[in-house]
Design a protein around this motif. Sequence first.
Motif, PDB file in Angstrom:
ATOM      1  N   ALA A   1     -12.030  21.536  88.356  1.00 48.32           N
ATOM      2  CA  ALA A   1     -12.828  21.179  87.179  1.00 48.32           C
ATOM      3  C   ALA A   1     -13.163  19.689  87.157  1.00 48.32           C
ATOM      4  O   ALA A   1     -14.285  19.297  86.836  1.00 48.32           O
ATOM      5  N   HIS A   2     -12.203  18.834  87.499  1.00 53.19           N
ATOM      6  CA  HIS A   2     -12.516  17.399  87.567  1.00 53.19           C
ATOM      7  C   HIS A   2     -13.537  17.124  88.681  1.00 53.19           C
ATOM      8  O   HIS A   2     -14.410  16.275  88.542  1.00 53.19           O
ATOM      9  N   PHE A   3     -13.391  17.846  89.769  1.00 53.43           N
ATOM     10  CA  PHE A   3     -14.335  17.671  90.878  1.00 53.43           C
ATOM     11  C   PHE A   3     -15.745  18.061  90.422  1.00 53.43           C
ATOM     12  O   PHE A   3     -16.725  17.342  90.676  1.00 53.43           O
ATOM     13  N   LEU A   4     -15.857  19.201  89.741  1.00 53.03           N
ATOM     14  CA  LEU A   4     -17.154  19.616  89.187  1.00 53.03           C
ATOM     15  C   LEU A   4     -17.677  18.578  88.195  1.00 53.03           C
ATOM     16  O   LEU A   4     -18.873  18.273  88.173  1.00 53.03           O
ATOM     17  N   ALA A   5     -16.763  18.040  87.377  1.00 58.50           N
ATOM     18  CA  ALA A   5     -17.180  17.028  86.392  1.00 58.50           C
ATOM     19  C   ALA A   5     -17.706  15.776  87.087  1.00 58.50           C
ATOM     20  O   ALA A   5     -18.610  15.105  86.585  1.00 58.50           O
ATOM     21  N   SER A   6     -17.149  15.475  88.283  1.00 56.42           N
ATOM     22  CA  SER A   6     -17.627  14.293  89.016  1.00 56.42           C
ATOM     23  C   SER A   6     -19.070  14.495  89.482  1.00 56.42           C
ATOM     24  O   SER A   6     -19.764  13.537  89.791  1.00 56.42           O
ATOM     25  N   TYR A   7     -19.520  15.742  89.551  1.00 58.35           N
ATOM     26  CA  TYR A   7     -20.916  16.062  89.850  1.00 58.35           C
ATOM     27  C   TYR A   7     -21.682  16.394  88.570  1.00 58.35           C
ATOM     28  O   TYR A   7     -22.771  16.946  88.627  1.00 58.35           O
ATOM     29  N   ASP A   8     -21.084  16.122  87.434  1.00 60.17           N
ATOM     30  CA  ASP A   8     -21.696  16.401  86.136  1.00 60.17           C
ATOM     31  C   ASP A   8     -21.943  17.893  85.925  1.00 60.17           C
ATOM     32  O   ASP A   8     -22.855  18.280  85.200  1.00 60.17           O
ATOM     33  N   ASN A   9     -21.124  18.731  86.547  1.00 55.43           N
ATOM     34  CA  ASN A   9     -21.305  20.169  86.396  1.00 55.43           C
ATOM     35  C   ASN A   9     -20.222  20.806  85.530  1.00 55.43           C
ATOM     36  O   ASN A   9     -20.143  22.029  85.432  1.00 55.43           O
ATOM     37  N   ILE A  10     -19.368  20.010  84.938  1.00 52.58           N
ATOM     38  CA  ILE A  10     -18.594  20.408  83.752  1.00 52.58           C
ATOM     39  C   ILE A  10     -18.982  19.393  82.710  1.00 52.58           C
ATOM     40  O   ILE A  10     -18.899  18.188  82.950  1.00 52.58           O
ATOM     41  N   ARG A  11     -19.418  19.854  81.574  1.00 51.44           N
ATOM     42  CA  ARG A  11     -19.889  18.916  80.548  1.00 51.44           C
ATOM     43  C   ARG A  11     -18.890  18.749  79.405  1.00 51.44           C
ATOM     44  O   ARG A  11     -18.873  17.738  78.738  1.00 51.44           O
ATOM     45  N   GLY A  12     -18.057  19.752  79.174  1.00 52.80           N
ATOM     46  CA  GLY A  12     -17.040  19.652  78.126  1.00 52.80           C
ATOM     47  C   GLY A  12     -15.834  18.872  78.621  1.00 52.80           C
ATOM     48  O   GLY A  12     -15.779  18.426  79.768  1.00 52.80           O
ATOM     49  N   ASP A  13     -14.850  18.748  77.753  1.00 48.16           N
ATOM     50  CA  ASP A  13     -13.599  18.085  78.103  1.00 48.16           C
ATOM     51  C   ASP A  13     -12.846  18.935  79.150  1.00 48.16           C
ATOM     52  O   ASP A  13     -12.598  20.129  78.914  1.00 48.16           O
ATOM     53  N   VAL A  14     -12.499  18.327  80.292  1.00 49.40           N
ATOM     54  CA  VAL A  14     -11.956  19.115  81.405  1.00 49.40           C
ATOM     55  C   VAL A  14     -10.683  19.876  81.026  1.00 49.40           C
ATOM     56  O   VAL A  14     -10.607  21.093  81.245  1.00 49.40           O
ATOM     57  N   PRO A  15      -9.657  19.236  80.460  1.00 52.79           N
ATOM     58  CA  PRO A  15      -8.453  20.016  80.127  1.00 52.79           C
ATOM     59  C   PRO A  15      -8.740  21.160  79.140  1.00 52.79           C
ATOM     60  O   PRO A  15      -8.135  22.231  79.227  1.00 52.79           O
ATOM     61  N   ARG A  16      -9.691  20.945  78.215  1.00 52.99           N
ATOM     62  CA  ARG A  16     -10.016  22.000  77.261  1.00 52.99           C
ATOM     63  C   ARG A  16     -10.709  23.182  77.952  1.00 52.99           C
ATOM     64  O   ARG A  16     -10.421  24.355  77.665  1.00 52.99           O
ATOM     65  N   VAL A  17     -11.608  22.907  78.877  1.00 51.92           N
ATOM     66  CA  VAL A  17     -12.279  23.980  79.617  1.00 51.92           C
ATOM     67  C   VAL A  17     -11.256  24.768  80.439  1.00 51.92           C
ATOM     68  O   VAL A  17     -11.269  26.007  80.440  1.00 51.92           O
ATOM     69  N   VAL A  18     -10.352  24.061  81.095  1.00 55.21           N
ATOM     70  CA  VAL A  18      -9.335  24.749  81.899  1.00 55.21           C
ATOM     71  C   VAL A  18      -8.418  25.576  81.003  1.00 55.21           C
ATOM     72  O   VAL A  18      -8.029  26.698  81.354  1.00 55.21           O
ATOM     73  N   ASP A  19      -8.113  25.065  79.821  1.00 54.28           N
ATOM     74  CA  ASP A  19      -7.281  25.824  78.881  1.00 54.28           C
ATOM     75  C   ASP A  19      -7.944  27.150  78.504  1.00 54.28           C
ATOM     76  O   ASP A  19      -7.301  28.200  78.487  1.00 54.28           O
ATOM     77  N   GLN A  20      -9.235  27.106  78.212  1.00 56.12           N
ATOM     78  CA  GLN A  20      -9.938  28.340  77.857  1.00 56.12           C
ATOM     79  C   GLN A  20      -9.985  29.294  79.045  1.00 56.12           C
ATOM     80  O   GLN A  20      -9.833  30.507  78.889  1.00 56.12           O
ATOM     81  N   TYR A  21     -10.202  28.716  80.220  1.00 56.80           N
ATOM     82  CA  TYR A  21     -10.237  29.542  81.427  1.00 56.80           C
ATOM     83  C   TYR A  21      -8.894  30.244  81.640  1.00 56.80           C
ATOM     84  O   TYR A  21      -8.829  31.439  81.953  1.00 56.80           O
ATOM     85  N   VAL A  22      -7.826  29.491  81.470  1.00 56.39           N
ATOM     86  CA  VAL A  22      -6.490  30.045  81.649  1.00 56.39           C
ATOM     87  C   VAL A  22      -6.221  31.163  80.636  1.00 56.39           C
ATOM     88  O   VAL A  22      -5.672  32.217  80.975  1.00 56.39           O
TER      89      VAL A  22
END
Lengths: 303, 303, 303, 303
Positions: D168-189
């Motif tokens: 998710a952080h890697f995707l965010a480094s390409y601007d392909n996660i726009r929300g807060d990374v830990p929050r997105v991963v939490d929902q995914y989990v």
Amino acid sequence: MDMDQLLAQVVQDIEPQIGSGVVADYIPALAQVDPAQFGIAVALPDGSVHGTGDWTEPFSLQSISKLFTLALALSENDESIWPRVGREPSGNAFNSLVQLEYENGIPRNPFINAGALVVTDHLAGVVGDAADSVLDFLRAEADNPQIDCDDDVAASEAAHADRNLALAHFLASYDNIRGDVPRVVDQYVRQCAIAINCRDLALAGLFLARHGLRRDGSRMLSPGQTKRINAVMLTCGTYDAAGEFAYRVGLPGKSGVGGGILAVVPGRCSVAVWGPGLDKRGNSVAGVAALDRFTALTDWSVF
Amino acid sequence: MDMDQLLAQVVQDIEPQIGSGVVADYIPALAQVDPAQFGIAVALPDGSVHGTGDWTEPFSLQSISKLFTLALALSENDESIWPRVGREPSGNAFNSLVQLEYENGIPRNPFINAGALVVTDHLAGVVGDAADSVLDFLRAEADNPQIDCDDDVAASEAAHADRNLALAHFLASYDNIRGDVPRVVDQYVRQCAIAINCRDLALAGLFLARHGLRRDGSRMLSPGQTKRINAVMLTCGTYDAAGEFAYRVGLPGKSGVGGGILAVVPGRCSVAVWGPGLDKRGNSVAGVAALDRFTALTDWSVF
Amino acid sequence: MDMDQLLAQVVQDIEPQIGSGVVADYIPALAQVDPAQFGIAVALPDGSVHGTGDWTEPFSLQSISKLFTLALALSENDESIWPRVGREPSGNAFNSLVQLEYENGIPRNPFINAGALVVTDHLAGVVGDAADSVLDFLRAEADNPQIDCDDDVAASEAAHADRNLALAHFLASYDNIRGDVPRVVDQYVRQCAIAINCRDLALAGLFLARHGLRRDGSRMLSPGQTKRINAVMLTCGTYDAAGEFAYRVGLPGKSGVGGGILAVVPGRCSVAVWGPGLDKRGNSVAGVAALDRFTALTDWSVF
Amino acid sequence: MDMDQLLAQVVQDIEPQIGSGVVADYIPALAQVDPAQFGIAVALPDGSVHGTGDWTEPFSLQSISKLFTLALALSENDESIWPRVGREPSGNAFNSLVQLEYENGIPRNPFINAGALVVTDHLAGVVGDAADSVLDFLRAEADNPQIDCDDDVAASEAAHADRNLALAHFLASYDNIRGDVPRVVDQYVRQCAIAINCRDLALAGLFLARHGLRRDGSRMLSPGQTKRINAVMLTCGTYDAAGEFAYRVGLPGKSGVGGGILAVVPGRCSVAVWGPGLDKRGNSVAGVAALDRFTALTDWSVF
């Protein structure tokens, strides 16, 4: 539904895309083809065939030949090819060596070049000359003894065969080409250089819609084998665009850089399309568009 | 410091490691070598040479030949090889094709197989036969006309050349081999199959310690070119263990799977070691240990 | 040789390249630096320091900090970091994740970002805060308590830390980051954001030219450890241009995207250069040119 | 054909394979599941559902949740997710970062972890909480408000989320996660940690067999969208075994490491199977075997 009317409708709908895309230019013999051509043919289980546009104009078979070498390798219930080649989509370019190295010389599937070379090598071991074997099969199924290899294309390919020679020697270094490497590549090049038209190609692919039965009613493949080839076509048949093709067209299909595509509607028909202009993944722009319209109008997507 | 005493000390210190490691077995001719041999020789700028152990026993030159083809390609101030090959460590195995594909056919450096094939092709274009050119150079520098190619090794290599043929055809597909591919690979195989002993190898490498001057005092390379070859040796000369070798030994060095290593102490001497047992990265176990002791005892690490 | 005259000569020779290259722009705080600046300083074993140009102008330490965390991690003869990080050149970009995945979470060397994160994590486990530890060391060696972290740069880096957070979580998934991931990345970001000038940087690196002795004469590293750090600098210190740097400059060196480079002439001196314009591999254009001239004029290349 | 008899036949035929394979052990909560369980359920277009074995025993939904987030992201004719995620099979492991790096942060398809994180991020942007949205949907379609997240599994996943945080952080480094990374991963989990049984899962997947219509008759997806999801399932739904699954089963299917698989026979039914023992590619051994028998007995393969 009248098939002739349907094909006329398809051609009318995709008219704006005929001539789009870029003709394959890696060998001179292909680069000279006029892009403003288009043909489509449908063969039905009763052996009848319908077509429109440039459907009797021959074009270069190229990678569609991989489908026929695979079917011939599997005929007579011979499944011995599978330890030497996988059945998974590759996620890499059709002529990449990267995956081969990471997976120790086992190509991901029979429709990337490396996999096709292995299949050709296997078939050559059974029948002597894989390209002749494909030619014989195409002539018989299309009932057209005129189908032949285009010597100009074959010579042009042979003069630009370094990538395929690299793949084949690399496979040989893993003991996954057993024949003489230049000879295997020569057969591979000649099977790709076969010239065929949409009518004959649709007829030659009809066994995949007829659960494995050939024109003469003899069994080439079991129904299970036929389904499985269709599955490999759907997941791996259109280079690195198999997902996109499944998504848009929803049929098993195998494309070639000559601009042809052979698609199968299990139990109903085989469809051959041809338009020389390619998209950036190497599939015919007009051909994919036509198959997209064909499944939309018939509702014959497998999904 | 007395060099003969020093070498005796080195051999005594590494005694337990002589015979360790695994003899290269990818071709039968190499697999038969007795692993319990070890030799070391040091050549000084005045042309004298000291040695101990099996230092007059010939072994297979293998990849150390890449150093000589590179030097010959650069001689007479010819820097035209560089657009065709890089100077960076590769981070991949010596015979990997992966990097080549991602970097469009430009090998990372002249000491991986792909890079050496390009250098051989270049040298062949200049002198006709790269292997003969290396042989002539070795004989002249060692003043030993008996140095020759081991025909058994060459034949064995040629029969197992699929990986190198794959690399060369792949390079040719990027137009980075210009000669006939099988002919280039044949020359490459023959230069690798040269048999040489530590004495002769140390003498042949002395030009790198003498800032580019040959045995007869003629200039082969400029001082700048010589430094640069030493830099490439240090960063790329020992396969995927160049960092480890720099870390332990601290000298420019080039190894081969025949178990030889040629190392250079700029301005002071050249050192040839040989022990057939290899570590898992393809470098001589006893050879690396001996060079490690050599720099520890002399304090001649470049760092 | 008069060092002040020598440095004046170097600056005169590279004048045309000052201002060349592109200032790092991945964070706003770095993008604003005026590219037309250049400084050089040389520290001698007696502790004296010579400099010219903008040699007292502070710049961002960036990746050069990796050298100091490594030295601190190895101090007191602690070699326990090595099972967690390799010593080989990577052949990939400094922030690539590809290699990590193929080699199961062991970074190739301590100077790519992944390796530096592991070293920072290790050092944090020993001293509590790795960035504070680097700051203390720099201040002591340069005898300058004013050296500090640039809070604007640190804040800017922290706001663009997704790639480093990805690397660190990825390492943690292999159990190769043991501390809290965001905390380790925070320390890493702060050590990179330290502002320093050429004078202070040359003094801080002098222990590498003095075989491990600090300014106050105390031993930080053994001579063997010092040689080994120099070896890692030479093979891995300048991103994907280590071969080129060894080839042109012939000295151990560590660069940063702030435009600084620290180079070492073992036994003789340490050299710090700074020019903000970078080449496409991230090394200072004027800085590399100056070091190239420096070794040409002094003949102090290690090769 | 009587569906209850058919399912009994399927279970009888695959009996020897129940309990085969290895239970997922990357988190403790999954590792404790008894492997000797098996259930199968079929939901028909009229809303009736048939099942046998442990078909009412809840198991962990895991990656099957990716199918529901994708369907929810596409609902209301929203195709805006496609520039952010591809539709091609990946040829790499489900949690690989390699492809992402070579293709600049665009995951190959929505069913590898990277793609699913992008879809979750997108859905979160539309509905607030992606996991709650999936839960609501499952409860409504199965008419079972008891379906819920398993908090033990969620906590266990959250404690082992480094690989997903890296992605998710890697995707965010390409601007392909726009929300807060830990929050997105939490929902995914949390969406992965939903516990469901075969009965409810078959009902929840019925919209894919009903051309996009939900239980209450409202339209969720257009027929075209539904076909396209089925196509993505067939080409990408079973990790790196999609080709094999298409080859053996011939149906669109999505598997999870909890041992569940949801398959679709367009126009006819949805099928949920569950067996906790996995093959080496992460698919249920008994589940794949059961679906293989199911299509063999019904002749409902799409090919």
